[in-house]
Enzyme design. Structure first.
Site, PDB file in Angstrom:
ATOM      1  N   SER A  74      -1.123   4.126  -2.164  1.00 51.56           N
ATOM      2  CA  SER A  74      -0.737   5.363  -1.718  1.00 51.56           C
ATOM      3  C   SER A  74      -0.029   6.334  -2.768  1.00 51.56           C
ATOM      4  O   SER A  74       0.882   5.590  -3.494  1.00 51.56           O
ATOM      5  CB  SER A  74       0.288   5.419  -0.523  1.00 51.56           C
ATOM      6  OG  SER A  74      -0.128   4.207   0.604  1.00 51.56           O
ATOM      7  N   HIS A 115      -6.665   5.443   3.066  1.00 54.77           N
ATOM      8  CA  HIS A 115      -6.959   4.161   2.226  1.00 54.77           C
ATOM      9  C   HIS A 115      -8.647   4.064   2.207  1.00 54.77           C
ATOM     10  O   HIS A 115      -9.165   2.786   1.693  1.00 54.77           O
ATOM     11  CB  HIS A 115      -6.396   2.955   2.942  1.00 54.77           C
ATOM     12  CG  HIS A 115      -4.946   2.579   2.693  1.00 54.77           C
ATOM     13  ND1 HIS A 115      -4.599   2.085   1.426  1.00 54.77           N
ATOM     14  CD2 HIS A 115      -3.933   2.913   3.419  1.00 54.77           C
ATOM     15  CE1 HIS A 115      -3.316   2.117   1.543  1.00 54.77           C
ATOM     16  NE2 HIS A 115      -2.776   2.429   2.664  1.00 54.77           N
ATOM     17  N   HIS A 173      -5.754  -4.861   3.988  1.00 57.55           N
ATOM     18  CA  HIS A 173      -4.579  -5.238   4.195  1.00 57.55           C
ATOM     19  C   HIS A 173      -4.647  -6.268   5.289  1.00 57.55           C
ATOM     20  O   HIS A 173      -5.401  -6.247   6.026  1.00 57.55           O
ATOM     21  CB  HIS A 173      -3.393  -4.200   4.849  1.00 57.55           C
ATOM     22  CG  HIS A 173      -3.208  -3.163   3.800  1.00 57.55           C
ATOM     23  ND1 HIS A 173      -4.040  -2.214   3.628  1.00 57.55           N
ATOM     24  CD2 HIS A 173      -2.321  -3.070   2.703  1.00 57.55           C
ATOM     25  CE1 HIS A 173      -3.517  -1.280   2.833  1.00 57.55           C
ATOM     26  NE2 HIS A 173      -2.487  -1.760   2.143  1.00 57.55           N
ATOM     27  N   TYR A 211      -2.639  -7.156   7.493  1.00 59.65           N
ATOM     28  CA  TYR A 211      -2.453  -6.684   8.831  1.00 59.65           C
ATOM     29  C   TYR A 211      -3.611  -6.233   9.698  1.00 59.65           C
ATOM     30  O   TYR A 211      -3.293  -5.993  10.826  1.00 59.65           O
ATOM     31  CB  TYR A 211      -1.205  -5.686   8.944  1.00 59.65           C
ATOM     32  CG  TYR A 211      -1.363  -4.501   8.266  1.00 59.65           C
ATOM     33  CD1 TYR A 211      -2.306  -3.472   8.528  1.00 59.65           C
ATOM     34  CD2 TYR A 211      -0.793  -4.224   6.944  1.00 59.65           C
ATOM     35  CE1 TYR A 211      -2.352  -2.396   7.722  1.00 59.65           C
ATOM     36  CE2 TYR A 211      -0.946  -3.164   6.124  1.00 59.65           C
ATOM     37  CZ  TYR A 211      -1.455  -2.012   6.772  1.00 59.65           C
ATOM     38  OH  TYR A 211      -1.793  -1.016   5.951  1.00 59.65           O
ATOM     39  N   GLU A 212      -4.473  -5.680   8.765  1.00 63.74           N
ATOM     40  CA  GLU A 212      -5.791  -5.045   9.594  1.00 63.74           C
ATOM     41  C   GLU A 212      -6.544  -6.241  10.216  1.00 63.74           C
ATOM     42  O   GLU A 212      -7.475  -6.019  11.117  1.00 63.74           O
ATOM     43  CB  GLU A 212      -6.511  -4.553   8.651  1.00 63.74           C
ATOM     44  CG  GLU A 212      -5.936  -3.106   8.060  1.00 63.74           C
ATOM     45  CD  GLU A 212      -6.837  -2.584   6.828  1.00 63.74           C
ATOM     46  OE1 GLU A 212      -7.899  -1.773   7.227  1.00 63.74           O
ATOM     47  OE2 GLU A 212      -6.376  -2.424   5.659  1.00 63.74           O
ATOM     48  N   ALA A 234       2.883   1.677  -2.588  1.00 65.12           N
ATOM     49  CA  ALA A 234       3.928   2.411  -2.021  1.00 65.12           C
ATOM     50  C   ALA A 234       4.726   1.427  -1.426  1.00 65.12           C
ATOM     51  O   ALA A 234       4.163   0.332  -0.805  1.00 65.12           O
ATOM     52  CB  ALA A 234       3.637   3.457  -1.054  1.00 65.12           C
ATOM     53  N   MET A 237       3.429  -4.217   1.998  1.00 61.06           N
ATOM     54  CA  MET A 237       2.488  -5.058   2.662  1.00 61.06           C
ATOM     55  C   MET A 237       1.262  -5.470   1.964  1.00 61.06           C
ATOM     56  O   MET A 237       0.291  -5.446   2.560  1.00 61.06           O
ATOM     57  CB  MET A 237       2.212  -4.389   3.940  1.00 61.06           C
ATOM     58  CG  MET A 237       3.285  -3.864   4.659  1.00 61.06           C
ATOM     59  SD  MET A 237       2.950  -2.786   6.256  1.00 61.06           S
ATOM     60  CE  MET A 237       4.589  -2.070   6.701  1.00 61.06           C
ATOM     61  N   SER A 238       1.416  -5.475   0.680  1.00 57.86           N
ATOM     62  CA  SER A 238       0.427  -5.737  -0.041  1.00 57.86           C
ATOM     63  C   SER A 238       0.623  -6.355  -1.659  1.00 57.86           C
ATOM     64  O   SER A 238       1.942  -6.794  -1.462  1.00 57.86           O
ATOM     65  CB  SER A 238      -0.478  -4.516  -0.400  1.00 57.86           C
ATOM     66  OG  SER A 238       0.472  -3.679  -1.637  1.00 57.86           O
ATOM     67  N   ASN A 295      10.209   5.549   0.247  1.00 60.00           N
ATOM     68  CA  ASN A 295      11.449   5.688   1.137  1.00 60.00           C
ATOM     69  C   ASN A 295      12.458   4.646   0.947  1.00 60.00           C
ATOM     70  O   ASN A 295      12.152   3.546   0.309  1.00 60.00           O
ATOM     71  CB  ASN A 295      10.886   5.522   2.670  1.00 60.00           C
ATOM     72  CG  ASN A 295      10.209   4.225   2.683  1.00 60.00           C
ATOM     73  OD1 ASN A 295       8.970   3.965   2.413  1.00 60.00           O
ATOM     74  ND2 ASN A 295      10.818   3.135   3.465  1.00 60.00           N
ATOM     75  N   HIS A 342       4.560   6.534   8.881  1.00 60.36           N
ATOM     76  CA  HIS A 342       3.552   6.301   7.685  1.00 60.36           C
ATOM     77  C   HIS A 342       3.472   7.772   7.160  1.00 60.36           C
ATOM     78  O   HIS A 342       3.252   7.751   5.879  1.00 60.36           O
ATOM     79  CB  HIS A 342       2.116   5.827   8.560  1.00 60.36           C
ATOM     80  CG  HIS A 342       1.079   5.765   7.738  1.00 60.36           C
ATOM     81  ND1 HIS A 342       1.114   4.988   6.362  1.00 60.36           N
ATOM     82  CD2 HIS A 342      -0.280   6.363   7.479  1.00 60.36           C
ATOM     83  CE1 HIS A 342       0.034   4.778   5.624  1.00 60.36           C
ATOM     84  NE2 HIS A 342      -0.707   5.652   6.460  1.00 60.36           N
TER      85      HIS A 342
HETATM   86  N1  HPA Z   1       8.348  -1.419   4.392  1.00 61.34           N
HETATM   87  C1  HPA Z   1       7.335  -1.914   4.233  1.00 61.34           C
HETATM   88  N2  HPA Z   1       6.272  -1.469   3.688  1.00 61.34           N
HETATM   89  C2  HPA Z   1       6.213  -0.244   3.077  1.00 61.34           C
HETATM   90  C3  HPA Z   1       7.473   0.598   3.377  1.00 61.34           C
HETATM   91  C4  HPA Z   1       8.636  -0.036   3.947  1.00 61.34           C
HETATM   92  O1  HPA Z   1       9.685   0.519   4.142  1.00 61.34           O
HETATM   93  N3  HPA Z   1       7.275   1.753   2.817  1.00 61.34           N
HETATM   94  C5  HPA Z   1       6.095   1.576   2.048  1.00 61.34           C
HETATM   95  N4  HPA Z   1       5.365   0.731   2.508  1.00 61.34           N
END
Ligand code: HPA
Length: 277
Positions: free
Chosen positions: A31, A62, A84, A86-87, A114, A212-213, A236, A248
């Site tokens: 991202s 994505h 990912h 999680y998909e 990200a 998550m990647s 973040n 998101h």
């Molecule tokens: N947690 C998990 N995955 C993320 C985050 C987060 O705070 N920010 C961007 N991807």
């Protein structure tokens, strides 16, 4: 031959019917790096959907394709979008594109993402060079019969993130006046963000950023002997570190804000990779 290897071969043949391009550097664009493609002298693009059996992402922002071309004089293959875990894809599908790029010729893997900042000295918008990772909270892509054609059963993980590439990223950041954090990235499965208690746990374990990647891809690439480097865009501060709930949209907006510096750092680093290929 195992099913996973056969599928990889079929995907590879499918791509080879469309291009004979030989990349040296493979880049996974997370991202915020979506428009990195603007800095590439594009030779050929292939949507993931055009490759039979290839995993195609369902996450907004994505949408996936390979972009083959040149950054400076360096032949690169970019993954614009990744799938990912999680998909719902098997972890072998998550790492299939990276394995495919290695089979096409890529020797270096440049991972980007990200991530949530776990280290209390980080701020949203920071860039963090990945020095090591914690993989134990996500499935390992090497589980299953070993594909001896790709690499050893028990690969060493002492130096997943190549020290020479780390130096290159560090010096490139300095030359371009880009502030660069460094740290340990942890992959969780997602898709829910972490709870504040989980973030405190990760901090105790020495984690600086969470996402998550990336780690599964790094494990698969290390298995195949690629040189790996990675940068996280801290989009973040992680759960519980500010009063704001995570969304998101916020993650994407913050990643977009950091995009110019991120793009510059990645582009200038890749240009210099010619010297170590
Ligand atoms: N947690 C998990 N995955 C993320 C985050 C987060 O705070 N920010 C961007 N991807």
């Amino acid at each position: 031959m195992g099913e996973v290897y056969e599928k990889l071969q079929r995907c590879c043949e499918s791509v080879r019917q469309k291009t004979d391009f030989v990349p040296k550097v493979a880049l996974v664009l997370g991202s915020g790096l979506g428009d990195f493609a603007e800095t590439i002298r594009v030779v050929c693009e292939i949507s993931y959907g055009e490759i039979g059996e290839f995993p195609v992402s369902t996450v907004p922002g994505h949408a996936g394709k390979f972009i083959f071309g040149y950054v400076g004089d360096v032949p690169v293959a970019c993954m614009k979008g990744r799938v990912h875990y999680y998909e719902g894809y098997p972890i072998s599908d998550v790492v299939l594109p990276v394995r495919l790029l290695k089979l096409m010729g890529a020797r270096i893997l440049f991972l980007t993402n990200a991530a949530g900042g776990v280290n209390t000295s980080f701020q949203a918008g920071d860039l963090m060079m990945i020095k090591d990772h914690i993989a134990v909270f996500a499935p390992n892509p090497l589980v299953g019969p070993n594909m001896d054609e790709l690499g050893p059963r028990f690969p060493d993980m002492s130096h997943v993130y190549d020290l020479t590439l780390q130096k290159l990223i560090r010096s490139t950041a300095r030359e371009n006046h880009i502030f660069l954090q460094e740290g340990i990235y942890t992959q969780l499965t997602g898709p829910s963000y972490e709870s504040p208690a989980e973030i405190r746990m990760l901090r105790l374990l020495g984690c600086d950023a969470v996402g998550m990647s990336t780690v599964a891809e790094a494990i698969a690439a290390n298995h195949m002997g690629m040189k790996i480097c990675g940068i996280s865009c801290i989009s973040n501060l992680a759960a519980g570190m500010t009063a704001n709930p995570l969304s998101h949209q916020e993650v994407q907006e913050a990643a977009d804000m950091a995009a110019p510096a991120f793009k510059k750092l990645v582009t200038e680093t890749v240009k210099k990779m010619e010297g170590i290929l």
